[in-house]
Every structure is written in structure tokens, then in C-alpha cells.
Design a protein around this motif. Structure first.
Motif, mmCIF file in Angstrom:
data_model
loop_
_atom_site.group_PDB
_atom_site.id
_atom_site.type_symbol
_atom_site.label_atom_id
_atom_site.label_comp_id
_atom_site.label_asym_id
_atom_site.label_seq_id
_atom_site.Cartn_x
_atom_site.Cartn_y
_atom_site.Cartn_z
ATOM 1 N N SER A 41 37.435 37.564 31.878
ATOM 2 C CA SER A 41 38.639 37.240 32.452
ATOM 3 C C SER A 41 39.863 38.199 31.795
ATOM 4 O O SER A 41 39.795 38.439 30.617
ATOM 5 N N ASP A 42 40.835 38.658 32.724
ATOM 6 C CA ASP A 42 41.878 39.530 32.330
ATOM 7 C C ASP A 42 42.884 38.356 31.844
ATOM 8 O O ASP A 42 43.718 37.744 32.852
ATOM 9 N N THR A 43 43.103 38.015 30.622
ATOM 10 C CA THR A 43 43.781 36.760 30.053
ATOM 11 C C THR A 43 45.239 37.262 30.109
ATOM 12 O O THR A 43 45.945 36.882 29.084
ATOM 13 N N GLU A 108 35.219 43.058 50.507
ATOM 14 C CA GLU A 108 34.699 44.331 49.581
ATOM 15 C C GLU A 108 33.909 43.841 48.301
ATOM 16 O O GLU A 108 33.086 44.286 47.974
ATOM 17 N N ARG A 109 34.643 42.896 47.608
ATOM 18 C CA ARG A 109 34.067 42.415 46.416
ATOM 19 C C ARG A 109 32.849 41.525 46.601
ATOM 20 O O ARG A 109 31.937 41.635 45.887
ATOM 21 N N ALA A 110 32.787 40.825 47.951
ATOM 22 C CA ALA A 110 31.740 40.067 47.910
ATOM 23 C C ALA A 110 30.493 40.902 48.373
ATOM 24 O O ALA A 110 29.433 40.056 48.436
ATOM 25 N N ASN A 189 52.779 41.006 43.595
ATOM 26 C CA ASN A 189 51.710 40.104 42.888
ATOM 27 C C ASN A 189 51.639 38.745 43.452
ATOM 28 O O ASN A 189 52.320 38.352 44.250
ATOM 29 N N ASP A 190 50.678 38.121 42.776
ATOM 30 C CA ASP A 190 50.351 36.890 43.278
ATOM 31 C C ASP A 190 51.534 35.643 43.090
ATOM 32 O O ASP A 190 52.057 35.467 41.983
ATOM 33 N N LYS A 191 52.043 35.085 44.087
ATOM 34 C CA LYS A 191 52.956 34.354 44.057
ATOM 35 C C LYS A 191 52.866 33.277 42.848
ATOM 36 O O LYS A 191 53.998 33.131 42.476
HETATM 37 N N1 ARG Z 1 44.565 37.694 42.963
HETATM 38 C C1 ARG Z 1 44.575 39.282 42.834
HETATM 39 C C2 ARG Z 1 43.281 39.744 42.956
HETATM 40 O O1 ARG Z 1 42.122 39.398 43.128
HETATM 41 C C3 ARG Z 1 45.084 39.403 41.490
HETATM 42 C C4 ARG Z 1 44.468 38.744 40.204
HETATM 43 C C5 ARG Z 1 44.678 39.268 38.834
HETATM 44 N N2 ARG Z 1 44.158 38.541 37.982
HETATM 45 C C6 ARG Z 1 44.322 38.702 36.487
HETATM 46 N N3 ARG Z 1 43.742 37.671 35.760
HETATM 47 N N4 ARG Z 1 45.001 39.646 36.088
HETATM 48 O O2 ARG Z 1 43.014 41.059 43.120
#
Ligand code: ARG
Length: 260
Positions: A41-43, A108-110, A189-191
């Protein structure tokens, strides 16, 4: 042979026999060893995954969820903190078993990994400095300087803006810092992470503008070949949704019940 040696040998045979007998069928049942689920995880993405200042533990919605999932599976979790753009390569290399990192399920990731069922509904928003009245939405970003986290959907979105200068950072907090310092005009970035930053994590001088740019689902990723683990995670997720544990974790971090 001395008598002493003989008695020693005899004793030895007895001990050995007793030991072997102990290894037989009716050995007292040892509890099955819990397997360890290695999770990348990117924590630095509160409130999903971040480090508790005091305990130094990784906490957040994702951390609670993966622990609950592992518990359902009879496993424990070992979190490995790494850059977001290194997560999928780490899965492919077999260095970790799964990732939970507010990762959006994309086509793309899938192609590279398996995703669990969606576990959280998210989307991207624009963050600007509070005093900025020029940027009110996506169109106003044209020609502007935008900070994003590298390898994210936010980065993809920023690259769609005409003539924008997109600056990529290793972590989301670094992108926010650059906005504060005046080095960029906006962050995409994510809401839920933007909400948390503005309310709880030092972003009082920032605000969100416009409607969410996207609608995204987060998923837990596992290696393509490990379909068994993906199935187990999905089963555990179903169970946690049924038994109310998922709702509890959601409320703990977001203060509301999940939208149906
Ligand atoms: N939801 C976005 C993505 O999947 C950003 C996720 C970033 N997550 C993190 N732990 N930094 O690209």
C-alpha cells in the motif's frame, strides 16, 4: 562396551521410541498456523491508509478493511509500504500477495492484475487555494499548472487538460504541499482524500471546486495467476457486508453509512 554406555544406549532408544510415538496420529491438535497476507500500500493517502503519528502503525479505512478480510480468511496482515506506481509491479513479481491502496479499478490495470469486487465509490475533484476565484471547474484548468500523484487516475485526468503543465509527485501530500507553496495552481486527486486534507490535515487554505470529474470504484488487486486469493477476498468482503462489519468500518472513517 561399558555398562554405562549400554544403559545410555538403551535409554536413548527408549527416548527415541517415545518421541516417535508422540509424533503419531493422536498428537494434541496444534492450532493451524495463521497464514500471513502480504499487502502492499502507498500509506500516505488519508483516510484510506496513513501512519498514526504516535503508534507508527498504518491506519485508515483500507487498513481496517483488509484486516477484517484477512481475519475472515484465517490470516493476519503484514503491510508493506511502497510507492503507488510500484504496487502492480510488486504484485506481478510476487513480492506481495495483494494491494489495498484506494486503487481505482481500470481496464488498463485489470489487464495486469485481478480486482476484487468494488469496495468503495470514489471520484476525482479539483483542489485550489482558497483565495483563487479563477478556477471554478475543469475548463478553467486550461494552460494551468496541475499537481498529481504519479501513476494515478488523477494524473491521467490532468493530462487531458489542454496546454496544462502537469507535475507528478510520488505522494499526494507532496502534491498538496506544492499547491500551498504556490508552485502549482491546482491538484487533481480523489475526493474523499481531498475532503480529509481540507478538513483534517492542514488544508484549511485550500478548497474543492466544480463537480466530481469522474466516478470510480476502488478494488483490492491480486496477481493474475492467483485467482484463488481473489475469490477468497470476494467471499470475505461479501461476508463483512452481510454481517455489518463493513458498515462499521465505513462509519468509523467517514462518519456516515455507505450509500446504497
Ligand atoms: N484512486 C486513484 C488511483 O487509483 C489514486 C489512488 C492513490 N492511492 C494511494 N494510496 N496513494 O489511481
Amino acid at each position: 562396551m561399558s555398562k554405562k554406555l549400554i544403559s545410555c544406549l538403551v535409554l536413548g532408544v527408549f527416548v527415541l521410541a517415545a518421541g516417535l510415538a508422540g509424533c503419531g496420529g493422536q498428537k494434541p491438535a496444534e492450532p493451524a498456523k495463521a497464514t500471513v497476507l502480504k499487502v502492499g500500500s502507498d500509506t500516505a493517502f488519508a483516510p484510506f491508509e496513513f501512519q498514526d503519528e504516535k503508534s507508527k502503525e498504518f491506519i485508515g479505512f483500507d487498513m481496517d478493511l483488509i484486516k477484517a478480510i484477512a481475519k475472515q480468511m484465517g490470516s493476519t496482515v503484514e503491510v508493506q509500504s511502497m510507492n503507488f506506481d510500484g504496487l502492480i509491479p510488486a504484485l506481478e513479481a510476487g513480492n506481495i500477495d495483494a494491494t489495498i491502496s484506494a486503487m481505482t479499478i481500470t481496464d488498463e490495470r485489470a489487464q495486469k492484475v485481478n480486482f476484487s469486487k468494488p469496495y468503495y465509490k470514489s471520484g476525482l475533484t479539483i483542489v485550489v487555494r482558497s483565495g483563487d476565484n479563477a478556477i471554478k471547474g475543469f475548463k478553467d484548468l486550461e494552460g494551468k499548472r496541475i499537481a498529481v500523484q504519479i501513476g494515478t487516475t488523477g494524473s491521467e485526468e490532468a493530462k487531458k487538460v489542454k496546454d496544462a503543465q502537469v507535475r507528478e509527485f510520488n505522494t499526494a501530500p507532496e502534491a498538496f504541499m506544492e499547491l500551498k507553496a504556490g508552485g502549482v495552481d491546482a491538484v487533481i486527486n480523489d475526493k474523499p482524500v481531498n475532503d480529509y486534507y481540507i478538513k483534517e490535515a492542514g488544508g484549511k487554505d485550500a478548497k474543492q471546486v466544480g463537480e466530481p470529474l469522474t466516478s470510480e470504484d476502488y478494488g483490492i488487486a491480486t496477481a493474475k495467476k492467483n485467482t484463488e486469493l481473489n475469490e477468497k477476498i470476494n467471499k470475505a468482503l461479501d461476508e463483512l457486508k452481510k454481517n455489518g462489519e463493513y458498515d462499521k468500518i465505513y462509519e468509523k472513517w467517514f462518519g456516515t453509512k455507505p450509500a446504497q
